[in-house]
Design a protein around this motif. Structure first.
Motif, PDB file in Angstrom:
ATOM      1  N   LEU A  32       0.861  -1.184   0.000  1.00  0.00           N
ATOM      2  CA  LEU A  32       0.000   0.000   0.000  1.00  0.00           C
ATOM      3  C   LEU A  32       0.899   1.235   0.000  1.00  0.00           C
ATOM      4  O   LEU A  32       1.778   1.363   0.850  1.00  0.00           O
ATOM      5  CB  LEU A  32      -0.906  -0.018   1.241  1.00  0.00           C
ATOM      6  CG  LEU A  32      -2.246   0.727   1.162  1.00  0.00           C
ATOM      7  CD1 LEU A  32      -3.160   0.282   2.282  1.00  0.00           C
ATOM      8  CD2 LEU A  32      -2.049   2.230   1.233  1.00  0.00           C
ATOM      9  N   GLY A  86       1.748   5.488  -0.003  1.00  0.00           N
ATOM     10  CA  GLY A  86       1.256   6.715   0.600  1.00  0.00           C
ATOM     11  C   GLY A  86       2.355   7.750   0.743  1.00  0.00           C
ATOM     12  O   GLY A  86       3.511   7.518   0.373  1.00  0.00           O
ATOM     13  N   PHE A 126      -2.031   6.780   8.499  1.00  0.00           N
ATOM     14  CA  PHE A 126      -0.990   5.747   8.393  1.00  0.00           C
ATOM     15  C   PHE A 126      -1.387   4.515   9.217  1.00  0.00           C
ATOM     16  O   PHE A 126      -1.230   3.378   8.770  1.00  0.00           O
ATOM     17  CB  PHE A 126       0.349   6.302   8.871  1.00  0.00           C
ATOM     18  CG  PHE A 126       1.513   5.375   8.661  1.00  0.00           C
ATOM     19  CD1 PHE A 126       1.984   5.105   7.383  1.00  0.00           C
ATOM     20  CD2 PHE A 126       2.142   4.761   9.737  1.00  0.00           C
ATOM     21  CE1 PHE A 126       3.060   4.243   7.175  1.00  0.00           C
ATOM     22  CE2 PHE A 126       3.216   3.901   9.547  1.00  0.00           C
ATOM     23  CZ  PHE A 126       3.674   3.645   8.257  1.00  0.00           C
ATOM     24  N   GLU A 137      -4.398   3.574   9.885  1.00  0.00           N
ATOM     25  CA  GLU A 137      -5.507   2.921   9.192  1.00  0.00           C
ATOM     26  C   GLU A 137      -4.995   2.090   8.006  1.00  0.00           C
ATOM     27  O   GLU A 137      -5.542   1.026   7.700  1.00  0.00           O
ATOM     28  CB  GLU A 137      -6.510   3.965   8.708  1.00  0.00           C
ATOM     29  CG  GLU A 137      -7.267   4.653   9.852  1.00  0.00           C
ATOM     30  CD  GLU A 137      -8.223   5.725   9.351  1.00  0.00           C
ATOM     31  OE1 GLU A 137      -8.291   5.940   8.127  1.00  0.00           O
ATOM     32  OE2 GLU A 137      -8.900   6.342  10.194  1.00  0.00           O
ATOM     33  N   GLN A 138      -3.961   2.577   7.342  1.00  0.00           N
ATOM     34  CA  GLN A 138      -3.365   1.835   6.238  1.00  0.00           C
ATOM     35  C   GLN A 138      -2.742   0.527   6.744  1.00  0.00           C
ATOM     36  O   GLN A 138      -2.888  -0.526   6.125  1.00  0.00           O
ATOM     37  CB  GLN A 138      -2.323   2.694   5.527  1.00  0.00           C
ATOM     38  CG  GLN A 138      -2.940   3.842   4.737  1.00  0.00           C
ATOM     39  CD  GLN A 138      -1.896   4.802   4.198  1.00  0.00           C
ATOM     40  OE1 GLN A 138      -0.847   5.020   4.806  1.00  0.00           O
ATOM     41  NE2 GLN A 138      -2.177   5.371   3.043  1.00  0.00           N
ATOM     42  N   ASN A 153     -12.659  -0.653   5.995  1.00  0.00           N
ATOM     43  CA  ASN A 153     -11.499   0.234   6.034  1.00  0.00           C
ATOM     44  C   ASN A 153     -11.376   0.886   4.660  1.00  0.00           C
ATOM     45  O   ASN A 153     -11.361   0.185   3.643  1.00  0.00           O
ATOM     46  CB  ASN A 153     -10.238  -0.568   6.384  1.00  0.00           C
ATOM     47  CG  ASN A 153      -9.001   0.303   6.573  1.00  0.00           C
ATOM     48  OD1 ASN A 153      -8.656   1.121   5.722  1.00  0.00           O
ATOM     49  ND2 ASN A 153      -8.304   0.108   7.689  1.00  0.00           N
ATOM     50  N   TYR A 160      -8.994   1.954   3.079  1.00  0.00           N
ATOM     51  CA  TYR A 160      -7.775   1.669   2.317  1.00  0.00           C
ATOM     52  C   TYR A 160      -7.705   0.242   1.767  1.00  0.00           C
ATOM     53  O   TYR A 160      -6.750  -0.095   1.065  1.00  0.00           O
ATOM     54  CB  TYR A 160      -6.544   1.938   3.184  1.00  0.00           C
ATOM     55  CG  TYR A 160      -6.395   3.395   3.564  1.00  0.00           C
ATOM     56  CD1 TYR A 160      -5.970   4.334   2.625  1.00  0.00           C
ATOM     57  CD2 TYR A 160      -6.719   3.833   4.842  1.00  0.00           C
ATOM     58  CE1 TYR A 160      -5.852   5.674   2.960  1.00  0.00           C
ATOM     59  CE2 TYR A 160      -6.608   5.180   5.186  1.00  0.00           C
ATOM     60  CZ  TYR A 160      -6.177   6.088   4.239  1.00  0.00           C
ATOM     61  OH  TYR A 160      -6.078   7.417   4.572  1.00  0.00           O
ATOM     62  N   GLN A 166      -7.066  -0.185  -1.872  1.00  0.00           N
ATOM     63  CA  GLN A 166      -5.788   0.340  -2.370  1.00  0.00           C
ATOM     64  C   GLN A 166      -4.647  -0.657  -2.184  1.00  0.00           C
ATOM     65  O   GLN A 166      -3.526  -0.429  -2.622  1.00  0.00           O
ATOM     66  CB  GLN A 166      -5.445   1.649  -1.655  1.00  0.00           C
ATOM     67  CG  GLN A 166      -6.409   2.783  -1.951  1.00  0.00           C
ATOM     68  CD  GLN A 166      -6.044   4.060  -1.209  1.00  0.00           C
ATOM     69  OE1 GLN A 166      -4.899   4.291  -0.853  1.00  0.00           O
ATOM     70  NE2 GLN A 166      -7.043   4.903  -0.962  1.00  0.00           N
ATOM     71  N   VAL A 167      -4.949  -1.772  -1.529  1.00  0.00           N
ATOM     72  CA  VAL A 167      -3.927  -2.795  -1.294  1.00  0.00           C
ATOM     73  C   VAL A 167      -3.678  -3.585  -2.571  1.00  0.00           C
ATOM     74  O   VAL A 167      -4.613  -4.014  -3.243  1.00  0.00           O
ATOM     75  CB  VAL A 167      -4.348  -3.745  -0.152  1.00  0.00           C
ATOM     76  CG1 VAL A 167      -3.343  -4.896  -0.011  1.00  0.00           C
ATOM     77  CG2 VAL A 167      -4.465  -2.975   1.164  1.00  0.00           C
TER      78      VAL A 167
END
Length: 200
Positions: free
Chosen positions: A33, A35, A44, A46-47, A125, A127, A130-131
Motif C-alpha cells: 500500500l 502513501g 498511516f 488505518e493503512q 477500512n 484503504y 488500495q492494497v
C-alpha cells in the motif's frame, strides 16, 4: 500441522546483527500500500490496519487448507523527493512510502481476491481497495539491526554507509527498507528492533 516460523527459518533476512552485513534478497510476494506523509498521523495507522486485516484473513484461509504460519512483520520502503541537505534531518510530511506485509509462497493473488470481500464486511477500512499484490526483490543489499527509536536510525545508516565505502559497494537508489520486528504500540522506543536495509 507444523507451524512455519519465519523468524527461525529465515534468520539471515530477519534477525541480523547490530553490525552491517551483505545479503542477497530474492523476490517475495507482498501485500502493499503506497502513501505519503508523516507516519505518526491517523491515516498511516488505518493503512497498516488494512494490510493486517487482509494478511490475517489469508493466513486463516491457508490454515483451513492445512498450512499454518506466523504472519510476517510490517515492512516499509521509504524515500524523499530529494535527499536532505543534512543527513537525518527532514520534514516527515515529505516522506514517500510503500508499506507491506510479505506473504508465504503458498499464498497467491487469488487468495487476496477471495478474502477481500469478506474483510470489507467484517472490518471496513477505506484503504482496503488500495492494497495490491506485488512481487519485490531487494537483490544485493546491506542491512543492520537497529535497536532504539526510529528517530535515531541515522546512526545505523551511517554504519551501513561506512560498510559500503569499505567494501566498494554503491547504493542503488535513495529507497531504504525497514522491517519492524517490534510492535511500536507495546515496546518502548529504546527497545524497538528494526531491520534497516538498502540495495547496492
Amino acid at each position: 500441522m507444523v507451524k512455519y516460523e519465519w523468524r527461525k527459518a529465515e534468520k539471515e533476512l530477519y534477525l541480523p546483527k547490530t553490525t552491517p552485513m551483505y545479503v542477497e534478497v530474492p523476490a517475495f510476494n507482498f501485500l502493499t500500500l503506497k502513501g505519503q506523509g508523516d507516519p505518526n498521523r491517523t491515516a498511516f495507522k488505518e493503512q497498516i490496519a488494512a494490510l493486517y486485516s487482509l494478511a490475517y484473513a489469508i493466513r486463516m484461509k491457508l490454515k483451513n487448507q492445512g498450512f499454518e504460519y506466523t504472519v510476517y512483520s510490517l515492512e516499509g520502503l521509504w524515500t524523499l523527493p530529494t535527499a536532505p541537505i543534512i543527513p537525518g534531518q527532514f520534514d516527515k510530511a515529505d516522506l514517500q512510502y510503500q508499506i507491506m506485509i510479505r506473504q508465504p509462497q503458498q499464498a497467491t493473488k487469488m487468495d487476496l481476491v477471495e478474502v477481500l470481500e469478506k474483510v470489507r464486511i467484517k472490518k471496513p477500512n477505506q484503504y482496503l481497495d488500495q492494497v495490491n499484490w506485488e512481487t519485490i526483490a531487494d537483490g544485493a543489499a546491506v542491512q543492520i539491526l537497529h535497536v532504539g527509536p526510529y528517530d535515531t536510525e541515522s546512526e545505523s545508516f551511517a554504519k551501513l554507509d561506512g560498510f559500503c565505502k569499505e567494501h566498494q559497494l554503491e547504493r542503488k537508489n535513495h529507497l531504504h527498507r525497514e522491517i519492524y520486528l517490534s510492535d511500536a504500540r507495546r515496546v518502548v522506543p529504546e527497545k524497538r528492533k528494526t531491520v534497516l536495509r538498502y540495495s547496492v
